[in-house]
Write a protein that holds these residues in place. Structure first.
Motif, PDB file in Angstrom:
ATOM      1  N   GLN A  58       0.812  -1.220   0.000  1.00 40.33           N
ATOM      2  CA  GLN A  58       0.000   0.000   0.000  1.00 40.33           C
ATOM      3  C   GLN A  58       0.839   1.260   0.000  1.00 40.33           C
ATOM      4  O   GLN A  58       0.323   2.354  -0.262  1.00 40.33           O
ATOM      5  N   CYS A 100     -10.652   0.344   3.594  1.00 37.79           N
ATOM      6  CA  CYS A 100      -9.247   0.171   3.257  1.00 37.79           C
ATOM      7  C   CYS A 100      -8.672   1.525   2.883  1.00 37.79           C
ATOM      8  O   CYS A 100      -9.317   2.288   2.168  1.00 37.79           O
ATOM      9  N   LEU A 101      -7.461   1.810   3.375  1.00 31.28           N
ATOM     10  CA  LEU A 101      -6.850   3.108   3.081  1.00 31.28           C
ATOM     11  C   LEU A 101      -6.583   3.276   1.588  1.00 31.28           C
ATOM     12  O   LEU A 101      -6.437   4.400   1.112  1.00 31.28           O
ATOM     13  N   HIS A 142      -7.351  -9.337   6.050  1.00 30.25           N
ATOM     14  CA  HIS A 142      -7.374  -8.213   5.104  1.00 30.25           C
ATOM     15  C   HIS A 142      -5.945  -7.795   4.728  1.00 30.25           C
ATOM     16  O   HIS A 142      -5.641  -7.600   3.550  1.00 30.25           O
ATOM     17  N   GLU A 143      -5.084  -7.680   5.745  1.00 33.73           N
ATOM     18  CA  GLU A 143      -3.715  -7.218   5.467  1.00 33.73           C
ATOM     19  C   GLU A 143      -2.900  -8.280   4.730  1.00 33.73           C
ATOM     20  O   GLU A 143      -2.121  -7.941   3.832  1.00 33.73           O
ATOM     21  N   HIS A 146      -3.523  -8.208   1.115  1.00 35.85           N
ATOM     22  CA  HIS A 146      -2.782  -7.163   0.385  1.00 35.85           C
ATOM     23  C   HIS A 146      -1.441  -7.690  -0.144  1.00 35.85           C
ATOM     24  O   HIS A 146      -0.971  -7.242  -1.189  1.00 35.85           O
TER      25      HIS A 146
HETATM   26 NI    NI Z   1      -6.562  -2.473   3.090  1.00 39.39          NI
END
Ligand code: NI
Length: 179
Positions: A58, A100-101, A142-143, A146
């Motif tokens: 990210q 999510c960012l 979730h992470e 990524h």
């Molecule tokens: Ni996220």
């Protein structure tokens, strides 16, 4: 974490940035210096956003590195996971609202295993395990997603996913044109 305050904030990549769709590679001892520098910057960026989890892709770094703090306001518990891997998951699933960012201001109900066990390495390279349910379980999954180029919208129906991605694209375009 006194260096959090002085750390440079990293730029959070937003969908459809292609880096978010790449698979990150395992962290090796040769990455130690980069990872050591990155960890406080990732925490600072996550807390400033604000968010409860941030994966290295990210911020444009394709390494298997995640930072998490699911209760930064109550009792800060910064967690660094290097090369994390889900090793067990409950057959029962749970539904939680996720954001999510990398998809700012987009939220959806996501179904995932309710409980997971994750093995990982800590900052000193020690092998560790963490298990949890509730918000922690969702955040861990979730992470780790990524690191494999997977976003929470991939767990939705195509219809819901496309609606959300179109809404994001429209809002991002409006934001850019206002600048
Ligand atoms: Ni996220």
């Amino acid at each position: 974490m006194s260096d959090t305050q002085t750390s440079t904030l990293l730029t959070i990549r937003i969908v459809p940035d292609p880096v978010l769709r790449k698979t990150a590679r395992a962290v090796t001892p040769a990455d130690a210096a980069q990872v050591r520098a990155l960890i406080p910057q990732m925490f600072a960026t996550m807390y400033a956003a604000p968010g409860i989890g941030l994966a290295a892709p990210q911020v444009g770094v394709l390494l298997r590195l995640v930072v998490i703090d699911i209760a930064p306001e109550k009792t800060p518990a910064p967690l660094v996971l290097i090369n994390p891997e889900v090793v067990a998951a409950s057959p029962e699933s749970a539904t939680r609202e996720e954001g999510c960012l990398s998809l700012p201001e987009q939220y959806a109900q996501v179904v995932r295993p309710a409980w997971v066990r994750v093995k990982y390495e800590d900052e000193r390279g020690a092998r560790r395990e963490i298990e949890g349910d509730g918000l922690l379980a969702a955040c861990l999954q979730h992470e780790i997603d990524h690191l494999n180029g997977v976003l929470f919208v991939d767990h939705l129906s195509a219809l819901k996913r496309n609606m959300l991605l179109r809404k994001l694209a429209k809002e991002q375009k409006e934001k850019t044109s206002r600048k």
